[in-house]
Write an enzyme that holds these catalytic residues in place. Structure first.
Site: not given
Ligand code: NAD
Ligand code: UFG
Length: 334
Positions: A126, A150, A154
């Site tokens: 991330s 979190y 990572k």
């Molecule tokens: P998500 O929660 O939708 O998907 C994760 C999946 O992993 C889920 O289906 C959950 O059931 C499964 N899981 C969790 N722990 C497990 C375990 N111990 N064993 C087996 N399955 C398990 O999340 P996502 O948004 O698809 O994110 C996927 C990956 O990308 C994560 O590692 C997250 O940290 C990373 N990531 C996500 C975002 C975002 O904004 N969505 C941003 C940056 C990084």
């Molecule tokens: N925001 C609002 N109102 C809300 C939610 C968000 O104004 O209800 C704003 C935040 O202040 C920010 C922007 O919208 O300016 C984006 O916010 P998000 O929460 O959607 O995303 P972030 O960039 O804060 O965080 C995301 C993921 C994190 C990850 C990060 C990495 O949620 O897991 O990006 O850049 F770590």
């Protein structure tokens, strides 16, 4: 090619399954997911999209013996590792839950890769690992401590993978640092199913559009940005998914780190405006105080991924807003 997708039933993993199937039509794709943050309905919908039976294993990757059983039955060539917890706020309230799941799961996978001679590993990281940096952010920056457990998990997983790759010359690792994934598959059948109160901007907007939440709170109107609201690099989840297929296709020994974003920043109010315009719905909002720990502006330098993976995000903010709404308005939690 035989590919294990951990967390493959989740938001990004399920979209990546679709891209992998397109990019590698003959590959065997296996999902390991314990459904801790995804549903059987999502799996059924994924099956409908790809029109095939899915090799799905409901297992917790933190259980080493059970995971080893899976490795011993399949001859995996590559792992794409999504499984983990991802809620920043929850990680502050319950750090051990995060350190346990995200670190143990990764350690188990890496150990088994070495034992079963699996040479390719793609990891979901991330942009949060960069901490507070001036954008556009490049991959070569040294990592800063993040403000939450979190983000620390990572950074630690990245470190584990780098150290292991350094002494195992054939181990090929691609670390993908995602910026802000949004949107959904164009079918509207899979997407980001937020349970409870959404923390992220796009899921919040779609709940307001649906009438489930009254108004969006815009966190901060006094940042040094185009309109005072926070700027982020939103990337369509299908572009992100295609980035994984490209990363796998271009894997080479050693550790290689890539930003996956669009390279463009969009403010909260710009996103709200676009959402209203393309979907013809109104999003009432109110500008409130800043959210703790938020940065003013975060966007990627994506030139490395473009150059080395021959990949580029193609979908527009309009497309992200349309697909996010298309999924949310059809989505009923079962
Ligand atoms: P998500 O929660 O939708 O998907 C994760 C999946 O992993 C889920 O289906 C959950 O059931 C499964 N899981 C969790 N722990 C497990 C375990 N111990 N064993 C087996 N399955 C398990 O999340 P996502 O948004 O698809 O994110 C996927 C990956 O990308 C994560 O590692 C997250 O940290 C990373 N990531 C996500 C975002 C975002 O904004 N969505 C941003 C940056 C990084
Ligand atoms: N925001 C609002 N109102 C809300 C939610 C968000 O104004 O209800 C704003 C935040 O202040 C920010 C922007 O919208 O300016 C984006 O916010 P998000 O929460 O959607 O995303 P972030 O960039 O804060 O965080 C995301 C993921 C994190 C990850 C990060 C990495 O949620 O897991 O990006 O850049 F770590």
């Amino acid at each position: 090619m035989n590919i294990l997708i951990t967390g493959g039933n989740g938001y990004i993993g399920s979209h990546t399954y679709v891209s992998l199937r397109e990019q590698f039509p003959h590959a065997q794709l296996v999902i390991a997911d314990n459904l801790s943050n995804s549903t059987v309905k999502a799996l059924d919908n994924l099956k409908k999209i790809v029109q095939e039976e899915i090799l799905f294993h409901n297992i917790d990757i933190c259980h080493e013996e059970i995971l080893e059983d899976l490795f011993s039955k399949h001859n995996f060539d590559a792992i794409i590792h999504f499984a983990g917890f991802k809620a920043v706020g929850e990680s502050v309230d319950n750090p051990l839950k995060y350190y346990n799941n995200n670190l143990i799961g990764t350690l188990n996978l890496v150990k088994l890769c070495l034992k079963y001679d699996v040479k390719k590993f793609v990891f979901s990281s991330s942009a949060t690992v960069y901490g507070d940096r001036v954008s556009p952010i490049v991959e070569s920056l040294e990592l800063l401590p993040t403000s939450n457990p979190y983000g620390e998990t990572k950074a630690m997983c990245e470190r584990i993978l780098m150290d292991v790759a350094a002494i195992n010359p054939e181990f090929s690792v691609s670390i993908l640092r995602y910026f802000n994934p949004v949107g959904a598959h164009e079918s509207g059948m899979i997407g980001e199913a937020a349970n409870g109160m959404p923390n992220n901007l796009m899921p919040y907007i779609t709940k307001v559009a649906k009438g489930e939440l009254r108004a969006l709170n815009v966190f901060g109107g006094d940042y040094p940005t185009i309109d005072g609201t926070g700027v982020r690099d939103y990337i369509h989840v299908m572009d992100l998914a295609e980035g994984h297929a490209a990363a796998l296709a271009h894997l080479k020994p050693g550790t290689h780190i890539y930003n996956l974003g669009t390279g463009k920043g969009t403010s909260v109010l710009q996103l709200v405006d676009t959402f209203q315009r393309v979907n013809g719905v109104r999003i009432p909002y109110e500008i409130v105080g800043r959210r703790n720990g938020d940065l003013a502006s975060v966007f990627a330098d994506v030139s490395k991924a473009e150059r080395e993976l021959q990949w580029q995000a193609k979908r527009t903010i309009e497309c992200m807003c349309r697909d996010a709404w298309n999924f949310e308005k059809n989505y009923v939690l079962i």
